[in-house]
Design a protein around this motif. Sequence first.
Motif, PDB file in Angstrom:
ATOM      1  N   ILE A   1     -11.132 -14.788  14.715  1.00 14.68           N
ATOM      2  CA  ILE A   1     -11.848 -14.342  13.523  1.00 14.68           C
ATOM      3  C   ILE A   1     -12.504 -13.018  13.859  1.00 14.68           C
ATOM      4  O   ILE A   1     -13.103 -12.856  14.932  1.00 14.68           O
ATOM      5  N   THR A   2     -12.409 -12.049  12.953  1.00 18.29           N
ATOM      6  CA  THR A   2     -12.966 -10.723  13.191  1.00 18.29           C
ATOM      7  C   THR A   2     -14.307 -10.550  12.499  1.00 18.29           C
ATOM      8  O   THR A   2     -14.450 -10.869  11.324  1.00 18.29           O
TER       9      THR A   2
ATOM     10  N   SER B   1     -14.860  -5.734  15.648  1.00 16.65           N
ATOM     11  CA  SER B   1     -14.230  -4.424  15.471  1.00 16.65           C
ATOM     12  C   SER B   1     -14.147  -4.072  13.995  1.00 16.65           C
ATOM     13  O   SER B   1     -14.248  -4.936  13.124  1.00 16.65           O
ATOM     14  N   GLY B   2     -13.949  -2.792  13.732  1.00 10.32           N
ATOM     15  CA  GLY B   2     -13.698  -2.323  12.374  1.00 10.32           C
ATOM     16  C   GLY B   2     -14.941  -2.196  11.513  1.00 10.32           C
ATOM     17  O   GLY B   2     -16.070  -2.299  11.988  1.00 10.32           O
ATOM     18  N   GLY B   3     -14.714  -1.948  10.242  1.00 11.67           N
ATOM     19  CA  GLY B   3     -15.801  -1.790   9.291  1.00 11.67           C
ATOM     20  C   GLY B   3     -16.032  -0.326   8.948  1.00 11.67           C
ATOM     21  O   GLY B   3     -15.579   0.577   9.653  1.00 11.67           O
TER      22      GLY B   3
ATOM     23  N   GLU C   1     -21.517  -6.000  10.519  1.00 11.95           N
ATOM     24  CA  GLU C   1     -22.005  -7.380  10.589  1.00 11.95           C
ATOM     25  C   GLU C   1     -22.680  -7.637  11.935  1.00 11.95           C
ATOM     26  O   GLU C   1     -23.746  -8.237  12.009  1.00 11.95           O
ATOM     27  N   TYR C   2     -22.069  -7.150  13.003  1.00 12.44           N
ATOM     28  CA  TYR C   2     -22.654  -7.259  14.348  1.00 12.44           C
ATOM     29  C   TYR C   2     -24.022  -6.576  14.388  1.00 12.44           C
ATOM     30  O   TYR C   2     -24.986  -7.116  14.917  1.00 12.44           O
ATOM     31  N   GLU C   3     -24.109  -5.374  13.815  1.00  8.67           N
ATOM     32  CA  GLU C   3     -25.357  -4.619  13.848  1.00  8.67           C
ATOM     33  C   GLU C   3     -26.470  -5.330  13.079  1.00  8.67           C
ATOM     34  O   GLU C   3     -27.615  -5.366  13.531  1.00  8.67           O
ATOM     35  N   VAL C   4     -26.141  -5.927  11.949  1.00  8.46           N
ATOM     36  CA  VAL C   4     -27.148  -6.652  11.171  1.00  8.46           C
ATOM     37  C   VAL C   4     -27.659  -7.852  11.962  1.00  8.46           C
ATOM     38  O   VAL C   4     -28.872  -8.095  12.027  1.00  8.46           O
ATOM     39  N   ILE C   5     -26.768  -8.602  12.587  1.00 11.20           N
ATOM     40  CA  ILE C   5     -27.183  -9.741  13.420  1.00 11.20           C
ATOM     41  C   ILE C   5     -28.075  -9.258  14.563  1.00 11.20           C
ATOM     42  O   ILE C   5     -29.118  -9.840  14.864  1.00 11.20           O
ATOM     43  N   ARG C   6     -27.691  -8.157  15.189  1.00 12.10           N
ATOM     44  CA  ARG C   6     -28.471  -7.617  16.307  1.00 12.10           C
ATOM     45  C   ARG C   6     -29.866  -7.197  15.847  1.00 12.10           C
ATOM     46  O   ARG C   6     -30.875  -7.550  16.474  1.00 12.10           O
ATOM     47  N   LEU C   7     -29.941  -6.464  14.750  1.00  9.85           N
ATOM     48  CA  LEU C   7     -31.228  -5.950  14.284  1.00  9.85           C
ATOM     49  C   LEU C   7     -32.152  -7.047  13.771  1.00  9.85           C
ATOM     50  O   LEU C   7     -33.341  -7.056  14.084  1.00  9.85           O
TER      51      LEU C   7
ATOM     52  N   ALA D   1     -25.181 -12.416   5.307  1.00  9.78           N
ATOM     53  CA  ALA D   1     -24.594 -13.703   4.893  1.00  9.78           C
ATOM     54  C   ALA D   1     -23.168 -13.845   5.433  1.00  9.78           C
ATOM     55  O   ALA D   1     -22.790 -14.906   5.941  1.00  9.78           O
ATOM     56  N   ARG D   2     -22.372 -12.777   5.351  1.00  8.63           N
ATOM     57  CA  ARG D   2     -20.996 -12.814   5.883  1.00  8.63           C
ATOM     58  C   ARG D   2     -21.008 -13.010   7.392  1.00  8.63           C
ATOM     59  O   ARG D   2     -20.210 -13.778   7.941  1.00  8.63           O
ATOM     60  N   ALA D   3     -21.902 -12.303   8.086  1.00  3.86           N
ATOM     61  CA  ALA D   3     -21.967 -12.383   9.546  1.00  3.86           C
ATOM     62  C   ALA D   3     -22.352 -13.790   9.999  1.00  3.86           C
ATOM     63  O   ALA D   3     -21.757 -14.333  10.939  1.00  3.86           O
ATOM     64  N   ARG D   4     -23.334 -14.393   9.342  1.00  6.64           N
ATOM     65  CA  ARG D   4     -23.754 -15.751   9.710  1.00  6.64           C
ATOM     66  C   ARG D   4     -22.646 -16.753   9.462  1.00  6.64           C
ATOM     67  O   ARG D   4     -22.434 -17.669  10.258  1.00  6.64           O
TER      68      ARG D   4
END
Length: 114
Positions: free
Chosen positions: A29-30, A87-89, A35-41, A68-71
């Motif tokens: 799953i990608t 990756s990507g975005g 999404e990674y940055e939002v989770i990190r912040l 919401a998508r990242a979670r």
Amino acid sequence: MPRPRKHRRVCSHPRCTGFKPCGGDKPVITMTLDEYEVIRLIDLEGLTQEQCAEQMEVARTTVQAIYARARKTLAQCIVEGHSLQISGGDVRICEYRNPTCSKGCCRWKNSQIE
């Protein structure tokens, strides 16, 4: 014609771009870099959604949707045993010349230590 998507400002690329569960052969799953940055912040750095939105230069409602998508992606990987690829975005990497860089920015933190 729809409005073009605004690039989200991301502090840096993740150190690790993938995770794989033990013995898992399920599809990968990608998770996008935004999404990674939002989770990190939000989850790691403890920023509010509004502070996160300011740092990423997007609207707070956009951060809510990305979060919401990242979670959901993380939950699916953990619960169903899928591998995770980051990756990507639609992103642009921070140049650390922006006045909105704050405690959530990796480069800002390093400059405060020195």
